[in-house]
Design a protein around this motif. Structure first.
Motif, PDB file in Angstrom:
ATOM      1  N   LEU A  61       0.792  -1.233   0.000  1.00 43.22           N
ATOM      2  CA  LEU A  61       0.000   0.000   0.000  1.00 43.22           C
ATOM      3  C   LEU A  61       0.828   1.289   0.000  1.00 43.22           C
ATOM      4  CD1 LEU A  61      -3.207  -0.565   2.123  1.00 43.22           C
ATOM      5  CD2 LEU A  61      -2.845  -0.706  -0.324  1.00 43.22           C
ATOM      6  N   PRO A  62       1.880   1.405   0.847  1.00 42.67           N
ATOM      7  CA  PRO A  62       2.626   2.663   0.799  1.00 42.67           C
ATOM      8  C   PRO A  62       3.278   2.916  -0.560  1.00 42.67           C
ATOM      9  CG  PRO A  62       3.691   1.075   2.245  1.00 42.67           C
ATOM     10  CD  PRO A  62       2.353   0.543   1.931  1.00 42.67           C
ATOM     11  N   LEU A  63       3.649   1.829  -1.246  1.00 42.66           N
ATOM     12  CA  LEU A  63       4.250   1.997  -2.575  1.00 42.66           C
ATOM     13  C   LEU A  63       3.195   2.466  -3.581  1.00 42.66           C
ATOM     14  CD1 LEU A  63       6.330  -1.300  -2.661  1.00 42.66           C
ATOM     15  CD2 LEU A  63       6.901   0.889  -1.619  1.00 42.66           C
ATOM     16  N   LEU A  64       2.014   1.848  -3.471  1.00 43.66           N
ATOM     17  CA  LEU A  64       0.905   2.244  -4.346  1.00 43.66           C
ATOM     18  C   LEU A  64       0.545   3.705  -4.090  1.00 43.66           C
ATOM     19  CD1 LEU A  64      -0.964   0.927  -6.421  1.00 43.66           C
ATOM     20  CD2 LEU A  64      -2.594   0.549  -4.584  1.00 43.66           C
ATOM     21  N   TRP A  65       0.524   4.043  -2.806  1.00 44.07           N
ATOM     22  CA  TRP A  65       0.234   5.432  -2.420  1.00 44.07           C
ATOM     23  C   TRP A  65       1.267   6.376  -3.035  1.00 44.07           C
ATOM     24  CZ3 TRP A  65      -3.507   8.132   0.066  1.00 44.07           C
ATOM     25  CH2 TRP A  65      -3.195   9.414   0.489  1.00 44.07           C
ATOM     26  N   GLY A  66       2.533   6.016  -2.931  1.00 42.59           N
ATOM     27  CA  GLY A  66       3.586   6.855  -3.495  1.00 42.59           C
ATOM     28  C   GLY A  66       3.418   7.025  -4.992  1.00 42.59           C
ATOM     29  N   SER A  67       3.185   5.914  -5.686  1.00 44.29           N
ATOM     30  CA  SER A  67       3.017   5.988  -7.139  1.00 44.29           C
ATOM     31  C   SER A  67       1.827   6.855  -7.506  1.00 44.29           C
ATOM     32  CB  SER A  67       2.803   4.584  -7.709  1.00 44.29           C
ATOM     33  OG  SER A  67       4.027   3.917  -7.806  1.00 44.29           O
ATOM     34  N   LEU A  68       0.702   6.612  -6.822  1.00 39.62           N
ATOM     35  CA  LEU A  68      -0.509   7.350  -7.173  1.00 39.62           C
ATOM     36  C   LEU A  68      -0.358   8.834  -6.848  1.00 39.62           C
ATOM     37  CD1 LEU A  68      -3.352   4.896  -6.114  1.00 39.62           C
ATOM     38  CD2 LEU A  68      -2.538   5.437  -8.405  1.00 39.62           C
ATOM     39  N   SER A  69       0.296   9.136  -5.719  1.00 37.78           N
ATOM     40  CA  SER A  69       0.396  10.565  -5.378  1.00 37.78           C
ATOM     41  C   SER A  69       1.285  11.285  -6.375  1.00 37.78           C
ATOM     42  CB  SER A  69       0.882  10.757  -3.940  1.00 37.78           C
ATOM     43  OG  SER A  69       2.135  10.167  -3.777  1.00 37.78           O
ATOM     44  N   ILE A  70       2.396  10.656  -6.749  1.00 37.53           N
ATOM     45  CA  ILE A  70       3.263  11.310  -7.742  1.00 37.53           C
ATOM     46  C   ILE A  70       2.549  11.425  -9.083  1.00 37.53           C
ATOM     47  CG2 ILE A  70       5.318  10.959  -9.160  1.00 37.53           C
ATOM     48  CD1 ILE A  70       6.857  10.938  -6.864  1.00 37.53           C
ATOM     49  N   ASN A  94      12.222   8.375  -1.589  1.00 36.91           N
ATOM     50  CA  ASN A  94      12.196   6.916  -1.388  1.00 36.91           C
ATOM     51  C   ASN A  94      11.891   6.450   0.032  1.00 36.91           C
ATOM     52  OD1 ASN A  94      12.696   6.346  -4.033  1.00 36.91           O
ATOM     53  ND2 ASN A  94      14.904   6.397  -3.773  1.00 36.91           N
ATOM     54  N   ALA A  95      11.085   7.189   0.779  1.00 36.56           N
ATOM     55  CA  ALA A  95      10.652   6.669   2.080  1.00 36.56           C
ATOM     56  C   ALA A  95       9.241   6.113   1.931  1.00 36.56           C
ATOM     57  CB  ALA A  95      10.669   7.775   3.125  1.00 36.56           C
ATOM     58  N   PRO A  96       9.055   4.812   2.199  1.00 33.21           N
ATOM     59  CA  PRO A  96       7.728   4.234   2.015  1.00 33.21           C
ATOM     60  C   PRO A  96       6.773   4.678   3.108  1.00 33.21           C
ATOM     61  CG  PRO A  96       9.247   2.575   2.820  1.00 33.21           C
ATOM     62  CD  PRO A  96      10.039   3.817   2.639  1.00 33.21           C
ATOM     63  N   GLN A  97       6.036   5.722   2.873  1.00 33.18           N
ATOM     64  CA  GLN A  97       5.089   6.211   3.881  1.00 33.18           C
ATOM     65  C   GLN A  97       3.851   6.764   3.193  1.00 33.18           C
ATOM     66  OE1 GLN A  97       7.274   9.192   5.954  1.00 33.18           O
ATOM     67  NE2 GLN A  97       7.546  10.499   4.176  1.00 33.18           N
ATOM     68  N   MET A  98       2.779   6.832   3.964  1.00 32.14           N
ATOM     69  CA  MET A  98       1.535   7.357   3.411  1.00 32.14           C
ATOM     70  C   MET A  98       1.180   8.647   4.134  1.00 32.14           C
ATOM     71  SD  MET A  98      -0.852   4.105   2.629  1.00 32.14           S
ATOM     72  CE  MET A  98      -0.616   3.040   4.020  1.00 32.14           C
ATOM     73  N   GLU A  99       1.467   9.750   3.502  1.00 32.26           N
ATOM     74  CA  GLU A  99       1.169  11.053   4.093  1.00 32.26           C
ATOM     75  C   GLU A  99       0.460  11.896   3.050  1.00 32.26           C
ATOM     76  OE1 GLU A  99       1.788  11.918   7.164  1.00 32.26           O
ATOM     77  OE2 GLU A  99       3.153  10.331   7.806  1.00 32.26           O
ATOM     78  N   TRP A 100      -0.398  12.799   3.530  1.00 30.32           N
ATOM     79  CA  TRP A 100      -1.092  13.667   2.585  1.00 30.32           C
ATOM     80  C   TRP A 100      -0.210  14.804   2.118  1.00 30.32           C
ATOM     81  CZ3 TRP A 100      -5.383  12.402   0.174  1.00 30.32           C
ATOM     82  CH2 TRP A 100      -6.213  11.435   0.750  1.00 30.32           C
TER      83      TRP A 100
END
Lengths: 382, 359
Positions: free
Chosen positions: B125-134, B292-298
């Motif tokens: 999920l954090p990777l998906l979040w990173g991809s989607l946010s970028i 490259n930090a796997p985290q989910m932040e707004w």
């Protein structure tokens, strides 16, 4: 402010005074849109300007022709240039025939049939696959599947842990035999402790058959080239297809009218006519291939090699022949920039080297791109 | 084949040499008119099959890509359950002062990607979040600017400017992504950081390398793509629609907004979806400057780790035949599924709008 724009400003002001705001909005939005365009072009100029400004002082004959030394802090980038050029060369040698003939099949043989539609769909999807996925594919298919199997059948190298264990078990009696032999040696009594252990181990290792010989099942320039070839295949196919479709039907009909066979028509009339379009595609493919790093990250690119990836020299009298060995790892300009900028212990101190490398890479890819643009222009005009 | 009759121009009687000319001509024509012999037919057949093989390569490649990604990815799903790739549970301990020992008080769930270690945590999920946010940020930037440039090129720019801007955009696409990443990292990131420091935002709210910088870099690559697709889509809008609008007295901008854009809207939409897909798949730029930090932040100014950069950073060092490699292949399979779906959407839109334009 020029006279023309003053005049148009005047017109807008008059319209607004009359209560018609449309020209005002038009002027505002058109200028916003124009501004964005100018901003992006300026950004391009800024990027290139920075790279040239920072990179040019670094460029010297030594920088272009020497290998890096002193933990990459000194010396040149020649091995990286060498690797980039040869991987792209192998790539285009693989991709060009496949791409051109694939497109020929699509346009000349199955024009709008279901087969053409399937190929076109495949090409479109291939073009949309993220570049890193090609890297995974290159690793999974070329190295782990094809490479490991080649090694297995050629040298008996185990393909996975289970096989390695099996081979180990099979070799155990042989190993024990050599160990006994070593112990039976006369000079063993003179050795003590660690020396004794080293002697036995060395004796056994010398005589055991090689089991981990890897030639194909590891990163290599050839696998990198093959991975890149699949990546650029859509570029070549699409531009060849366009070029073939641009050849007038009357030319084909004239050739057929003379009694030429299908392949004769294609090889003597259609392909020569489409030459410059195909050339454009090939150049674009080379530029694309030279600019990609993600697909080749795991298939053979390496940060530092003590020597160029060449075969053993062969002597023909006075002539010494040494060619590129495609089954070795190689250095690459893109990887050099990436690693120097993110993983070098001193990324800021070596920034000028990074800019120099970037400039070299940019010059190589831009020469290709500009060549393709010019060629396409000329070809579109004629 | 009685070809002799059809060339019976007036070659019968005249000048000297006519005899030889006629003989040569007839011989040539007869040779060309010969029905293809067995040899020629076999050769043509072989050539056609060889060309078919070349054509099949792209089909084979796309099929093999799917097969190899999903094969490894499915092994990952066999070795660990699906939920392991969504969240990780860990037992929560608390110090109990009465018993004077730590006791388990319950389970907690977290979304962590820490694939190396005794207990690998493999939440994607954090990777998906990173991809989607970028991808989302980049899509916003590049839609705004790319569509504007497309409109400018198609409707407003004079031919001479168009001829300058279009090659410039092509050159922008031609910049290797490593170079864009390097540029963002070396030239943009540091000043931006000093600027936010000057604003007093500190390190809690702003990382040196973050999603925003990554998205900016990615937009640089996508803007030209969107711009040129929008340009094409708007160019395909029939000229009589424009003429009708102008004849009704609209300004050029009213014509663009009310007539051209609505007519070309599906093409524009396709361009945006395609740009989003490109942003999802972009690797080197985000690897170099998104932190490259796997985290989910707004907060877009914090660093993120995308699916692509995870694969790129970890595959080289991962233990062969381990769950880590399989998990990375699973991430790749997920990535290719998403981009494939987006491509299909674009394809459907474009086909639909091609039909519409043709009507």
């Amino acid at each position: 402010m020029s006279a023309a724009s003053r005049k148009s400003l005047q017109a807008v002001r008059e319209a607004v005074q009359k209560g018609d705001r449309a020209p005002l909005w038009a002027a505002i939005f058109e200028n916003i849109v124009r501004g964005f365009t100018i901003a992006v072009v300026l950004m391009l100029v800024f990027i290139l300007g920075t790279i040239v400004w920072e990179g040019v002082p670094q460029i010297s004959w030594d920088f272009l022709t020497k290998a890096p030394t002193d933990g990459m802090r000194e010396g040149g980038i020649f091995p990286a240039i060498f690797g980039t050029i040869f991987v792209v060369l192998f790539m285009i040698l693989l991709a060009l025939p496949l791409g051109i003939f694939g497109a020929v099949y699509m346009v000349e043989y199955v024009r709008n049939g279901p087969m053409a539609r399937v190929i076109r769909a495949a090409v479109n999807n291939l073009a949309g696959v993220p570049s890193i996925v090609f890297g995974l594919f290159g690793l999974g298919f070329f190295i782990l599947f094809i490479g490991r199997n080649l090694d297995y059948y050629a040298f008996g190298t185990p393909r996975d842990n289970a096989e390695a264990q099996l081979i180990e078990e099979q070799l155990e009696p042989l190993r024990a035999q050599y160990r006994e032999e070593a112990i039976a040696q006369a000079k063993i009594d003179e050795l003590k402790g660690k020396e004794r252990g080293d002697f036995i181990r060395g004796y056994v290792a010398e005589r055991m058959p090689a089991q981990n010989r890897k030639v194909f099942g590891q990163g290599a320039m050839f696998w990198a080239a093959a991975t890149l070839a699949i990546l650029v295949l859509p570029v070549i196919i699409v531009s060849t297809e366009e070029a073939l479709r641009a050849v007038p039907a009357s030319m084909r009909e004239a050739a057929y009218g003379l009694g030429a066979s299908k392949w004769q028509v294609i090889s003597t009339v259609v392909l020569p006519q489409a030459r410059s379009g195909i050339m454009t595609g090939a150049i674009l493919a080379v530029a694309r291939g030279a600019g990609e790093l993600a697909p080749i990250l795991f298939v053979g690119v390496t940060f530092f090699m003590p020597s160029l990836p060449l075969t053993e020299p062969v002597n023909f009298g006075p002539l010494v022949i040494q060619v590129v060995n495609p089954f070795q790892e190689f250095m690459h300009l893109n990887y050099h920039i990436y690693t120097m900028a993110t993983q070098h212990p001193d990324p800021v101190g070596t920034r000028s080297i990074q800019f120099g490398t970037t400039l070299v890479l940019i010059v190589i890819t831009f020469m290709m791109n500009i060549g393709a643009i010019v060629l396409r222009r000329r070809y579109a005009r004629s | 084949m009685n070809g002799n009759e059809s060339v019976a121009y007036n070659l019968d009687t005249e000048e000297p040499g006519a005899e030889e000319l006629r003989a040569g001509f007839t011989a040539l024509r007869d040779r060309l008119r010969q029905p293809a012999g067995e040899f020629v037919r076999a050769k043509e057949f072989l050539i056609e099959k060889a060309l078919l093989v070349c054509g099949m390569v792209s089909i084979l490649a796309i099929a093999l890509i799917f097969v190899f990604l999903f094969k490894e990815g499915l092994v990952a799903l066999q070795n660990a359950s699906v939920t392991d790739f969504i969240y990780n549970t860990s037992i929560q301990y608390e110090y109990d002062p009465v018993a004077d020992e730590t006791v388990a008080v319950g389970e907690s769930t977290a979304y962590n990607w820490q694939p190396v270690g005794e207990e690998p945590k493999l939440s994607i999920l954090p990777l998906l979040w990173g991809s989607l946010s970028i991808a989302f940020l980049a899509a916003v930037f590049s839609t705004l600017i790319g569509v504007a440039i497309g409109i400018y090129l198609s409707e407003i720019a004079r031919p001479k400017i168009r001829e300058t801007v279009k090659p410039a955009l092509e050159l922008l696409v031609g910049i290797p992504t490593v170079v864009v990443g390097f540029f963002m990292l070396a030239v943009i990131a540091l000043p931006l950081k000093s600027f936010t420091n000057w604003l007093g935002l500190g390190t809690i709210y702003v990382d040196s390398y973050n999603a925003f910088i990554g998205a900016l870099g990615v937009s640089l690559v996508i803007i030209p793509v969107i711009a040129s697709l929008v340009d094409d889509a708007l160019k395909a809008v029939p000229a009589d629609l424009r003429a009708a609008s102008l004849a009704l007295g609209s300004t050029r901008w009213q014509m663009i907004r009310r007539v051209v854009l609505p007519a070309g809207v599906s093409g524009v939409f396709a361009a945006v979806v395609l740009g989003f897909g490109r942003a999802l798949g972009e690797t080197m730029i985000v690897l170099m400057c998104a932190g490259n930090a796997p985290q989910m932040e707004w907060n877009p100014f914090l660093s993120v780790r995308t699916m692509t950069s995870t694969i790129a950073a970890e595959m080289g060092a991962a233990q062969q035949d381990g769950i880590h490699v399989q998990a990375l292949f699973l991430v790749g399979a997920l990535l290719v599924t998403i981009t494939f779906t987006l491509n299909v959407i674009v394809e459907v839109i474009v086909n639909h709008y091609r039909k519409k334009i043709r009507l």
